[in-house]
Design an enzyme around this catalytic site. Structure first.
Site, PDB file in Angstrom:
ATOM      1  N   SER A  81      63.848  76.629  -4.050  1.00 23.46           N
ATOM      2  CA  SER A  81      64.848  77.088  -3.074  1.00 23.46           C
ATOM      3  C   SER A  81      65.159  75.999  -2.067  1.00 23.46           C
ATOM      4  O   SER A  81      64.246  75.465  -1.425  1.00 23.46           O
ATOM      5  CB  SER A  81      64.344  78.284  -2.275  1.00 23.46           C
ATOM      6  OG  SER A  81      63.875  79.277  -3.109  1.00 23.46           O
ATOM      7  N   HIS A 112      58.118  82.191 -12.229  1.00 25.77           N
ATOM      8  CA  HIS A 112      57.074  82.442 -11.239  1.00 25.77           C
ATOM      9  C   HIS A 112      55.961  83.313 -11.817  1.00 25.77           C
ATOM     10  O   HIS A 112      56.207  84.165 -12.668  1.00 25.77           O
ATOM     11  CB  HIS A 112      57.663  83.127 -10.000  1.00 25.77           C
ATOM     12  CG  HIS A 112      58.503  82.208  -9.159  1.00 25.77           C
ATOM     13  ND1 HIS A 112      59.846  82.004  -9.408  1.00 25.77           N
ATOM     14  CD2 HIS A 112      58.193  81.444  -8.090  1.00 25.77           C
ATOM     15  CE1 HIS A 112      60.311  81.149  -8.511  1.00 25.77           C
ATOM     16  NE2 HIS A 112      59.342  80.790  -7.705  1.00 25.77           N
ATOM     17  N   GLU A 118      53.507  87.779   2.448  1.00 24.01           N
ATOM     18  CA  GLU A 118      52.159  88.054   2.941  1.00 24.01           C
ATOM     19  C   GLU A 118      52.218  89.002   4.137  1.00 24.01           C
ATOM     20  O   GLU A 118      53.218  89.081   4.844  1.00 24.01           O
ATOM     21  CB  GLU A 118      51.473  86.755   3.374  1.00 24.01           C
ATOM     22  CG  GLU A 118      51.364  85.714   2.282  1.00 24.01           C
ATOM     23  CD  GLU A 118      52.687  85.057   1.914  1.00 24.01           C
ATOM     24  OE1 GLU A 118      53.565  84.923   2.784  1.00 24.01           O
ATOM     25  OE2 GLU A 118      52.850  84.713   0.724  1.00 24.01           O
TER      26      GLU A 118
HETATM   27  N1  HPA Z   1      55.723  83.451   1.903  1.00 27.63           N
HETATM   28  C1  HPA Z   1      55.649  83.227   0.575  1.00 27.63           C
HETATM   29  N2  HPA Z   1      56.630  82.661  -0.115  1.00 27.63           N
HETATM   30  C2  HPA Z   1      57.730  82.278   0.561  1.00 27.63           C
HETATM   31  C3  HPA Z   1      57.864  82.471   1.937  1.00 27.63           C
HETATM   32  C4  HPA Z   1      56.792  83.091   2.644  1.00 27.63           C
HETATM   33  O1  HPA Z   1      56.828  83.288   3.874  1.00 27.63           O
HETATM   34  N3  HPA Z   1      59.079  81.971   2.283  1.00 27.63           N
HETATM   35  C5  HPA Z   1      59.645  81.486   1.164  1.00 27.63           C
HETATM   36  N4  HPA Z   1      58.840  81.676   0.109  1.00 27.63           N
END
Ligand code: HPA
Length: 291
Positions: free
Chosen positions: A48, A103, A201
């Site tokens: 990204s 992923h 998270e």
């Molecule tokens: N956590 C995990 N993956 C992510 C985050 C995040 O805050 N932001 C972009 N990918």
């Protein structure tokens, strides 16, 4: 040509007796045939925010959908492009740019997650540049800040290595390559903590990530880096901080904002990565020209 795989047919990495290195070798052969480039020197996975980098790195030799290469799946997510590109750098080195990432949270197993990395190694690449969008624990990292990954903590409870394969992960994120990057841009560094996702998270998990030595939270790069090391590649990792990790800022996280922060940073990241790739293509770990 790649063999088409419909939903009904067995994925080549899941077929009985499938050997991941052999599927990667077949994928690399398809890439060599489609690009006319027998050997790629450097490979990049663009996460990204990093998608536009390919435009600045070199001259486009060939581009095709990743799913036409054996073992690659369609991208699961908008904001992630699904193409494979071959670029010719000004130095003459060839870069393989992988815009398709599977992923771990997609639930198809680790083999598919690291197939692109193994394919890059089979295509000849000795340097693997892994990029991602991730959450930051350092409140000084505004969304849009690129950070060098100095090490990782793998909280997926999974490994791409199969059987009793003991691989040393000391200096996994090459200190040689990081030093080259810091000569160009004095980026901050951080320890990347890979969670399984796809949920972000909790603030408590982010506090735990910090307590155990983490600075960045994400859902991709650690497993890929391990596979790259197993394949003998030198690894360079970058996170674009798309957001403050949960609980670090009072604002709730949203995928739309993550994508937006990525888009806003794209031009800067493209320019950074082009300079980095030009620099690292000059010499390999033995001091030899990369191409
Ligand atoms: N956590 C995990 N993956 C992510 C985050 C995040 O805050 N932001 C972009 N990918």
């Amino acid at each position: 040509m790649a063999e088409p795989h419909s939903i009904e047919s067995v994925h080549p990495l899941d077929a009985p007796g499938a050997v991941p290195a052999e599927v990667a070798a077949r994928a690399a052969q398809v890439i060599a045939d489609r690009t006319g480039v027998a050997r790629h020197d450097i490979a990049l996975t663009l996460g990204s925010g990093w998608g536009r980098a390919a435009e600045s790195i070199g001259e486009l030799v060939a581009e095709f959908p990743a799913e036409e290469v054996p073992g690659f799946s369609k991208p699961a997510l908008t904001g992630h492009t699904g193409s494979i590109r071959s670029l010719r750098l000004p130095s003459g080195a060839h870069a393989l740019v992988i815009g398709a990432r599977t992923h771990f949270y997609e639930g198809h197993g680790v083999r598919r997650v690291v197939h692109s990395v193994r394919t890059a190694a089979a295509a000849g690449a000795r340097i693997m540049v892994l990029t991602n969008g991730a959450g930051g624990l350092d409140p000084d990292w505004a969304p849009g800040t690129p950070v060098l990954i100095s090490d990782h903590i793998n909280l997926t409870a999974a490994s791409p290595l199969e059987g009793a394969t003991f691989v040393d992960l000391t200096d996994l994120y090459s200190s040689r390559l990081r030093a080259l990057v810091r000569e160009l841009d004095p980026l901050d560094e951080g320890v990347y903590v890979q969670f399984r996702g796809p949920h972000y998270e909790t603030p408590a998990e982010v506090r735990m990530a910090g307590a155990i030595g983490g600075d960045i939270v994400g859902m991709s790069t650690a497993l890929e880096a391990i596979a790259a090391r197993e394949a003998g590649m030198e690894v360079l990792g970058f996170s674009l901080i798309t957001n403050a990790a949960a609980g670090i800022s009072p604002t709730p996280l949203s995928h739309a904002e993550v994508i937006e922060a990525g888009k806003a940073a794209e031009a800067h990241l493209a320019e950074l990565l082009a300079r980095v790739v030009a620099r690292i293509a000059e010499t390999d770990a033995d001091g030899e020209p990369v191409a």
